[in-house]
Design a protein around this motif. Structure first.
Motif, short mmCIF file in Angstrom:
data_model
loop_
_atom_site.label_atom_id
_atom_site.label_comp_id
_atom_site.label_asym_id
_atom_site.label_seq_id
_atom_site.Cartn_x
_atom_site.Cartn_y
_atom_site.Cartn_z
N ASP A 223 60.31 63.46 46.89
CA ASP A 223 61.13 62.48 47.70
C ASP A 223 61.17 62.81 49.30
O ASP A 223 61.03 61.80 49.88
CB ASP A 223 62.61 62.43 47.13
N VAL B 261 57.68 61.97 50.74
CA VAL B 261 57.36 60.34 50.88
C VAL B 261 58.10 59.78 51.91
O VAL B 261 57.53 58.95 52.43
CB VAL B 261 57.47 59.94 49.23
N ASN B 262 59.42 60.19 51.83
CA ASN B 262 60.26 59.49 52.86
C ASN B 262 59.63 59.79 54.20
O ASN B 262 59.78 59.08 55.35
CB ASN B 262 61.82 59.98 52.65
N LEU C 188 61.13 53.82 55.67
CA LEU C 188 61.37 52.38 54.83
C LEU C 188 62.47 51.54 55.74
O LEU C 188 62.64 50.25 55.13
CB LEU C 188 62.04 52.68 53.54
N HIS D 105 57.06 47.83 48.10
CA HIS D 105 56.73 48.92 47.02
C HIS D 105 56.05 50.05 47.74
O HIS D 105 55.35 50.90 47.14
CB HIS D 105 55.74 48.37 45.89
N TYR E 37 57.14 52.86 48.89
CA TYR E 37 57.71 54.34 48.25
C TYR E 37 56.81 54.45 46.97
O TYR E 37 56.39 55.51 46.55
CB TYR E 37 59.09 54.31 48.16
N GLU E 38 57.02 53.52 46.12
CA GLU E 38 56.47 53.78 44.76
C GLU E 38 54.97 53.91 44.85
O GLU E 38 54.41 54.80 43.98
CB GLU E 38 56.82 52.59 43.72
N ARG F 17 54.37 57.59 46.32
CA ARG F 17 54.95 58.64 45.20
C ARG F 17 53.81 58.57 44.09
O ARG F 17 53.41 59.74 43.82
CB ARG F 17 56.37 58.19 44.65
#
Length: 472
Positions: free
Chosen positions: A27, A30-31, A36, A75, A77-78, A81
């Motif tokens: 997490d 990816v952040n 975001l 999407h 982040y998804e 990830r």
């Protein structure tokens, strides 16, 4: 060492991502890759591409279409990830066969465990064709095989490796992490090097819990004097003493009853040991509990080692650490390494945009494959960032250069030239110096033109004034 196929490897990576420590590290990574909070998460940079502006505008428009096809704004982040955990990403490019010039209609995600690439190779011996001559391999055909049930269901193979739907190579958008095993035959994820530290951490935590449960309570040790009784009678005598002195009350939470269970004996209860005649008779002592139950140094060591394998600074996951935007000198080396690692991840992930944009431009006739191969060397993608360390570092470097410039300014033209100061103090290249010279010249021209206009207007006013005074 037990993984035989990439499908099993992907399943292993996804199981690792369910662990709390691994999930928190992923997490954090990816952040850091994408912000975001911004409306436009990524932009295409064509400043270094020397092509007409109309072509640049067309490329920017098609890039926005590609972003919309994968719904990257919602999407992101998804998608990132999924790519980071699996180490690979597959999309099927859906194209209208009747109207291919309309471009890609849809980018459909494919589970990497349900698709594999097949390369048909022809082997041919050179020279005389004898057994000792070298073998030359040539790729005859490349395509993808899709099987909706997957190529490995659990530990059992569902069918032959080539069973499934054949898909053309250009129809699949495929990007990987760029990491391979020692043989170069299997794609690995960025989580692969964390498999061993995570297993060690899990094992140590489980062992610590078992040790604490087993050693936490103090237990009594009963030494029962059995005299000269035979073995069978001595055991029966000890058992009678146990039942006599043992009263185990158990509370039933469902019914609310309290019952007496004397027939069960666990490892957490008292120890009953027979003692022969000649000893000290019946005796009751205490077996102390564990003395080092509060030490967590070994667990913290493996937790720190696990985070180091994922290149995540340990301070990031420390709940007691405060977030501060200080000077660049306060930035730790781990944070700087982490920022460079995130940049490498972004560059690798940008292959997704390259492949989708290439297909769009070729199908719509905006450019050819050969032209795109030349263009992409000068095409960059600007990700919106949350990490302010790079900005702080650049700001402090610029501040230091300006301070040095103010100190050396009195000696410019006497001991140092303007060209030397710009190149060695401000670290400007030739293109930047040429651009700055043009901007300075433009500003000077504007400053010199304005007084001339003012003087010309004043002279006309004086002429009109004299002309008016001469009238009767």
């Amino acid at each position: 060492g037990t993984v035989r196929t990439e499908a099993e490897l992907v399943t292993k990576y996804r199981e690792m991502a369910l662990q709390p420590e691994c999930d928190a590290a992923i997490d954090e990574i990816v952040n850091e890759m994408v912000s975001l909070d911004e409306k436009e998460l990524v932009k295409i940079d064509l400043d270094e591409l020397e092509i007409p502006d109309t072509l640049k505008k067309a490329i920017r428009d098609e890039f926005k279409n590609c972003i919309n096809l994968i719904d990257f704004r919602r999407h992101a982040y998804e998608i990132m990830r999924r790519w980071y955990i699996d180490g690979r990403l597959y999309y099927h490019k859906i194209i209208d066969e009747k109207d291919p010039k309309s471009g890609i209609k849809e980018l459909r995600y494919i589970d990497p465990r349900k698709i594999r690439k097949v390369r048909e190779v022809i082997k041919k011996r050179v020279r005389g064709g004898t057994a000792g001559d070298p073998v030359m391999t040539k790729t005859q055909n490349e395509y993808y095989i899709f099987n909706d049930k997957g190529f490995n269901y659990g530990n059992k193979s569902v069918g032959p490796a080539t069973a499934g739907l054949k898909i053309a190579k250009d129809t699949i958008l495929h990007i990987t992490s760029g990491l391979t095993d020692t043989n170069g035959t299997m794609i690995l994820s960025y989580l692969h090097k964390a498999i061993k530290p995570l297993n060690q951490l899990r094992t140590l935590e489980d062992a610590l819990v078992i040790y604490r449960i087993a050693r936490a309570p103090e237990r009594r040790v009963w030494y029962i004097d059995v005299g000269n009784l035979p073995k069978m009678k001595a055991e029966q005598y000890v058992r009678d003493i146990m039942v006599k002195h043992k009263n185990r009350l158990i509370y039933d939470a469902q019914s609310g009853d309290i019952r007496d269970d004397r027939k069960f004996m666990t490892m957490l209860e008292d120890y009953w040991l027979p003692r022969r005649e000649g000893g000290r008779g019946t005796e009751v002592t205490t077996l102390p509990g564990g003395q080092t139950l509060g030490q967590m140094d070994d667990v913290l060591y493996f937790q720190k080692k696990f985070l180091q394998t994922l290149n995540v600074p340990v301070s990031r996951l420390n709940s007691d650490a405060l977030f501060s935007l200080g000077r660049a000198t306060e930035i730790t080396r781990d944070e700087l390494k982490f920022a460079k690692f995130v940049i490498r991840l972004r560059n690798k992930f940008s292959q997704l945009f390259d492949d989708a944009l290439k297909t769009q431009l070729v199908l719509k006739g905006i450019c050819t494959r050969e032209e795109w191969d030349e263009f992409k060397e000068y095409v960059y993608y600007d990700y919106k960032k949350d990490n302010n360390f790079t900005e702080l570092k650049e700001a402090e470097l610029l501040m230091n250069r300006v301070q040095i410039l103010s100190q050396i300014d009195p000696y410019v033209g006497k001991y140092y030239s303007m060209q030397w100061v710009r190149k060695n103090i401000l670290h400007l290249d030739d293109e930047q110096m040429e651009e700055i010279e043009k901007e300075i010249a433009t500003i000077n021209n504007i400053i010199n033109i304005e007084p001339t206009k003012f003087e010309f207007s004043a002279s006309i006013f004086r002429f009109e004034k004299r002309k008016a005074s001469a009238l009767p």
